[in-house]
Design a protein around this motif. Structure first.
Motif, PDB file in Angstrom:
ATOM      1  N   UNK A  67       0.953  -1.067   0.014  1.00 49.54           N
ATOM      2  CA  UNK A  67      -0.127   0.096   0.017  1.00 49.54           C
ATOM      3  C   UNK A  67       1.086   1.190   0.066  1.00 49.54           C
ATOM      4  N   UNK A  68       0.754   1.977  -0.938  1.00 54.47           N
ATOM      5  CA  UNK A  68       1.464   3.469  -1.086  1.00 54.47           C
ATOM      6  C   UNK A  68       0.715   4.399  -0.616  1.00 54.47           C
ATOM      7  N   UNK A  69      -0.776   4.442  -0.731  1.00 59.38           N
ATOM      8  CA  UNK A  69      -1.368   5.461  -0.339  1.00 59.38           C
ATOM      9  C   UNK A  69      -2.966   4.785   0.153  1.00 59.38           C
ATOM     10  N   UNK A  70      -3.267   5.655   1.167  1.00 56.54           N
ATOM     11  CA  UNK A  70      -4.715   5.202   1.341  1.00 56.54           C
ATOM     12  C   UNK A  70      -5.228   6.161   2.298  1.00 56.54           C
ATOM     13  N   UNK A  71      -6.407   6.837   1.961  1.00 56.00           N
ATOM     14  CA  UNK A  71      -7.056   8.002   2.593  1.00 56.00           C
ATOM     15  C   UNK A  71      -8.506   7.885   2.289  1.00 56.00           C
ATOM     16  N   UNK A  72      -9.455   9.095   2.532  1.00 58.60           N
ATOM     17  CA  UNK A  72     -10.821   8.868   2.334  1.00 58.60           C
ATOM     18  C   UNK A  72     -11.105   8.946   1.075  1.00 58.60           C
ATOM     19  N   UNK A  73     -10.139   9.247  -0.039  1.00 56.19           N
ATOM     20  CA  UNK A  73     -10.381   9.133  -1.296  1.00 56.19           C
ATOM     21  C   UNK A  73      -9.997   7.961  -2.059  1.00 56.19           C
ATOM     22  N   UNK A  74      -9.425   6.876  -1.433  1.00 59.54           N
ATOM     23  CA  UNK A  74      -9.136   5.756  -1.990  1.00 59.54           C
ATOM     24  C   UNK A  74      -7.777   5.226  -1.793  1.00 59.54           C
ATOM     25  N   UNK A  75      -7.432   4.361  -2.340  1.00 59.18           N
ATOM     26  CA  UNK A  75      -6.033   3.620  -2.150  1.00 59.18           C
ATOM     27  C   UNK A  75      -5.456   3.366  -3.338  1.00 59.18           C
ATOM     28  N   UNK A  76      -4.066   3.067  -3.381  1.00 57.95           N
ATOM     29  CA  UNK A  76      -3.177   3.049  -4.288  1.00 57.95           C
ATOM     30  C   UNK A  76      -1.931   2.078  -3.996  1.00 57.95           C
ATOM     31  N   UNK A  77      -1.599   1.143  -4.668  1.00 59.78           N
ATOM     32  CA  UNK A  77      -0.445   0.087  -4.241  1.00 59.78           C
ATOM     33  C   UNK A  77       0.116  -0.496  -5.415  1.00 59.78           C
TER      34      UNK A  77
END
Length: 214
Positions: A67-77
Protein backbone atom coordinates in the motif's frame (compact mmCIF):
# COMPACT_ATOMS: atom_id res chain seq x y z
CA UNK A 1 7.47 -17.30 -11.58
CA UNK A 2 3.92 -16.19 -10.81
CA UNK A 3 1.12 -17.08 -13.20
CA UNK A 4 -0.44 -14.32 -15.30
CA UNK A 5 -3.75 -13.80 -17.02
CA UNK A 6 -2.10 -12.47 -20.20
CA UNK A 7 0.68 -13.83 -22.39
CA UNK A 8 4.38 -13.16 -21.81
CA UNK A 9 4.78 -11.42 -25.18
CA UNK A 10 1.94 -9.03 -24.31
CA UNK A 11 3.45 -8.34 -20.90
CA UNK A 12 6.86 -7.59 -22.37
CA UNK A 13 5.29 -5.19 -24.86
CA UNK A 14 3.41 -3.50 -22.03
CA UNK A 15 6.46 -2.94 -19.87
CA UNK A 16 8.32 -1.42 -22.82
CA UNK A 17 5.33 0.88 -23.31
CA UNK A 18 5.53 1.77 -19.63
CA UNK A 19 9.19 2.62 -19.96
CA UNK A 20 8.57 4.72 -23.05
CA UNK A 21 5.44 6.56 -21.87
CA UNK A 22 5.28 6.50 -18.10
CA UNK A 23 8.67 7.48 -16.78
CA UNK A 24 9.70 11.05 -16.20
CA UNK A 25 6.89 12.34 -13.99
CA UNK A 26 3.85 11.15 -12.09
CA UNK A 27 1.10 11.50 -14.68
CA UNK A 28 -2.17 13.38 -14.34
CA UNK A 29 -4.13 10.15 -13.88
CA UNK A 30 -1.68 8.63 -11.41
CA UNK A 31 -2.24 9.18 -7.67
CA UNK A 32 0.09 12.00 -6.62
CA UNK A 33 2.18 12.16 -3.42
CA UNK A 34 0.27 13.25 -0.34
CA UNK A 35 1.15 16.16 1.94
CA UNK A 36 2.89 14.96 5.08
CA UNK A 37 -0.14 15.78 7.28
CA UNK A 38 -2.77 14.08 5.08
CA UNK A 39 -5.05 11.84 7.17
CA UNK A 40 -4.60 8.20 6.24
CA UNK A 41 -6.81 5.17 6.72
CA UNK A 42 -6.24 1.53 7.67
CA UNK A 43 -4.42 -0.29 6.22
CA UNK A 44 -1.86 2.47 6.37
CA UNK A 45 0.74 3.21 3.68
CA UNK A 46 3.58 0.71 3.93
CA UNK A 47 1.38 -2.17 5.04
CA UNK A 48 0.84 -5.22 2.85
CA UNK A 49 -2.40 -6.58 1.43
CA UNK A 50 -2.56 -10.37 0.98
CA UNK A 51 -5.11 -11.68 -1.49
CA UNK A 52 -7.30 -14.32 0.13
CA UNK A 53 -7.84 -17.64 -1.61
CA UNK A 54 -11.46 -16.65 -2.32
CA UNK A 55 -10.44 -13.96 -4.83
CA UNK A 56 -11.29 -15.42 -8.24
CA UNK A 57 -10.10 -12.43 -10.28
CA UNK A 58 -6.92 -13.68 -12.04
CA UNK A 59 -5.45 -10.17 -11.89
CA UNK A 60 -5.15 -10.52 -8.11
CA UNK A 61 -4.82 -14.28 -7.60
CA UNK A 62 -2.27 -14.88 -4.81
CA UNK A 63 -0.96 -11.33 -5.02
CA UNK A 64 0.69 -9.32 -2.26
CA UNK A 65 0.31 -5.55 -2.62
CA UNK A 66 2.37 -2.82 -0.99
CA UNK A 67 0.00 0.00 0.00
CA UNK A 68 1.51 3.31 -1.11
CA UNK A 69 -1.44 5.56 -0.30
CA UNK A 70 -4.76 5.14 1.50
CA UNK A 71 -7.10 7.92 2.57
CA UNK A 72 -10.77 8.91 2.38
CA UNK A 73 -10.49 9.28 -1.40
CA UNK A 74 -9.26 5.74 -2.05
CA UNK A 75 -6.12 3.61 -2.13
CA UNK A 76 -3.15 2.96 -4.40
CA UNK A 77 -0.59 0.13 -4.25
CA UNK A 78 1.92 -1.93 -6.22
CA UNK A 79 1.91 -5.73 -6.55
CA UNK A 80 5.27 -7.02 -5.25
CA UNK A 81 5.17 -10.68 -6.29
CA UNK A 82 4.57 -10.75 -10.05
CA UNK A 83 8.01 -10.52 -11.65
CA UNK A 84 8.22 -10.53 -15.43
CA UNK A 85 11.90 -10.32 -16.33
CA UNK A 86 15.28 -8.87 -15.46
CA UNK A 87 16.10 -6.18 -18.02
CA UNK A 88 19.13 -3.93 -18.67
CA UNK A 89 18.59 -0.45 -17.24
CA UNK A 90 20.07 1.08 -20.39
CA UNK A 91 17.38 -0.70 -22.43
CA UNK A 92 14.59 0.79 -20.33
CA UNK A 93 16.14 4.25 -20.54
CA UNK A 94 16.50 3.92 -24.29
CA UNK A 95 12.80 3.07 -24.52
CA UNK A 96 12.12 6.20 -22.43
CA UNK A 97 14.09 8.39 -24.85
CA UNK A 98 17.66 8.24 -23.54
CA UNK A 99 19.58 7.26 -26.66
CA UNK A 100 23.11 7.35 -25.22
CA UNK A 101 22.66 6.22 -21.64
CA UNK A 102 25.78 5.21 -19.72
CA UNK A 103 23.70 3.28 -17.17
CA UNK A 104 24.95 -0.18 -16.27
CA UNK A 105 23.35 -3.23 -14.70
CA UNK A 106 19.80 -4.53 -14.79
CA UNK A 107 16.58 -4.20 -12.83
CA UNK A 108 13.70 -6.53 -12.05
CA UNK A 109 10.54 -5.67 -13.99
CA UNK A 110 7.19 -6.43 -12.33
CA UNK A 111 3.51 -6.39 -13.21
CA UNK A 112 2.46 -3.77 -10.64
CA UNK A 113 -1.28 -4.02 -11.21
CA UNK A 114 -4.08 -3.67 -13.77
CA UNK A 115 -4.54 0.12 -13.66
CA UNK A 116 -2.67 2.57 -15.94
CA UNK A 117 -0.30 -0.01 -17.36
CA UNK A 118 1.42 2.68 -19.40
CA UNK A 119 2.80 4.17 -16.18
CA UNK A 120 6.16 3.07 -14.78
CA UNK A 121 7.17 3.14 -11.10
CA UNK A 122 10.39 2.41 -9.23
CA UNK A 123 9.67 0.97 -5.77
CA UNK A 124 12.73 1.33 -3.56
CA UNK A 125 14.13 1.64 -0.06
CA UNK A 126 13.60 4.98 1.66
CA UNK A 127 17.18 6.16 2.05
CA UNK A 128 17.00 7.36 -1.57
CA UNK A 129 14.81 10.37 -2.29
CA UNK A 130 14.18 12.83 -5.10
CA UNK A 131 11.83 15.85 -5.08
CA UNK A 132 9.12 13.75 -6.75
CA UNK A 133 9.52 10.71 -4.49
CA UNK A 134 6.45 9.45 -2.66
CA UNK A 135 7.71 8.75 0.86
CA UNK A 136 5.61 5.90 2.26
CA UNK A 137 6.56 4.89 5.79
CA UNK A 138 10.25 5.64 6.33
CA UNK A 139 11.21 2.18 5.04
CA UNK A 140 9.96 2.06 1.45
CA UNK A 141 9.26 4.74 -1.15
CA UNK A 142 8.26 5.12 -4.80
CA UNK A 143 9.55 7.37 -7.56
CA UNK A 144 8.05 7.59 -11.05
CA UNK A 145 11.09 9.09 -12.72
CA UNK A 146 13.64 7.93 -15.28
CA UNK A 147 16.23 9.91 -13.32
CA UNK A 148 15.93 7.21 -10.67
CA UNK A 149 16.81 4.56 -13.24
CA UNK A 150 19.79 6.68 -14.28
CA UNK A 151 20.96 6.90 -10.66
CA UNK A 152 20.61 3.14 -10.21
CA UNK A 153 22.58 2.54 -13.40
CA UNK A 154 25.35 4.81 -12.08
CA UNK A 155 25.46 3.14 -8.65
CA UNK A 156 23.97 6.27 -7.06
CA UNK A 157 20.50 4.96 -6.44
CA UNK A 158 18.68 3.20 -3.57
CA UNK A 159 20.00 0.06 -1.91
CA UNK A 160 17.05 -2.09 -3.05
CA UNK A 161 14.54 -1.53 -5.83
CA UNK A 162 12.39 -2.90 -8.63
CA UNK A 163 10.54 -1.41 -11.59
CA UNK A 164 6.79 -1.97 -12.04
CA UNK A 165 4.29 -1.02 -14.69
CA UNK A 166 0.72 -0.40 -13.63
CA UNK A 167 -0.76 -0.27 -10.16
CA UNK A 168 -3.71 -1.48 -8.10
CA UNK A 169 -6.26 1.22 -7.28
CA UNK A 170 -9.48 1.53 -5.27
CA UNK A 171 -12.07 4.30 -5.07
CA UNK A 172 -13.38 5.83 -1.87
CA UNK A 173 -14.45 3.09 0.56
CA UNK A 174 -13.83 0.29 -1.95
CA UNK A 175 -10.80 -1.27 -0.28
CA UNK A 176 -12.48 -1.07 3.12
CA UNK A 177 -15.44 -3.02 1.70
CA UNK A 178 -13.21 -5.69 0.18
CA UNK A 179 -11.34 -6.09 3.47
CA UNK A 180 -14.66 -6.40 5.32
CA UNK A 181 -15.56 -9.26 2.94
CA UNK A 182 -12.23 -10.86 3.77
CA UNK A 183 -11.00 -10.55 0.20
CA UNK A 184 -7.79 -9.09 1.59
CA UNK A 185 -5.78 -9.75 4.73
CA UNK A 186 -3.27 -7.22 6.04
CA UNK A 187 0.12 -7.36 7.74
CA UNK A 188 2.66 -4.71 8.74
CA UNK A 189 5.23 -3.71 6.13
CA UNK A 190 8.04 -6.24 5.77
CA UNK A 191 11.01 -5.17 3.63
CA UNK A 192 12.06 -8.79 3.17
CA UNK A 193 8.72 -9.61 1.54
CA UNK A 194 8.89 -6.49 -0.64
CA UNK A 195 12.47 -6.88 -1.85
CA UNK A 196 14.23 -10.04 -0.71
CA UNK A 197 12.05 -13.13 -0.53
CA UNK A 198 11.82 -15.51 -3.49
CA UNK A 199 8.87 -14.07 -5.45
CA UNK A 200 7.37 -17.56 -5.80
CA UNK A 201 6.98 -17.83 -2.02
CA UNK A 202 6.01 -14.27 -1.04
CA UNK A 203 2.28 -15.01 -0.82
CA UNK A 204 2.79 -18.10 1.36
CA UNK A 205 5.30 -16.33 3.60
CA UNK A 206 2.99 -13.34 3.94
CA UNK A 207 0.16 -15.64 5.04
CA UNK A 208 2.48 -17.28 7.55
CA UNK A 209 3.46 -13.85 8.87
CA UNK A 210 -0.23 -12.99 9.18
CA UNK A 211 -0.75 -16.09 11.31
CA UNK A 212 2.11 -15.09 13.61
CA UNK A 213 0.65 -11.59 14.07
CA UNK A 214 -2.81 -12.82 15.12
Amino acid sequence: MAKFGIGRATIMALYLAAAALGLGAVGRDTPAPLPEDKTTADPRPGELLIASSQIADPRFHHTVILVLRHDKDGAFGIVVNRPIAERPIAELLKAAGDKDSDAEGSIGVFDGGPVQRQKGFVVHTAEYRRPDTLAVDGKVAMTASKETLRDIGRQQGPNKYFFAFGYAGWGAGQLEGEIARRDWLTIPEDAALVFDEDRDTVWEHALARRGQDL
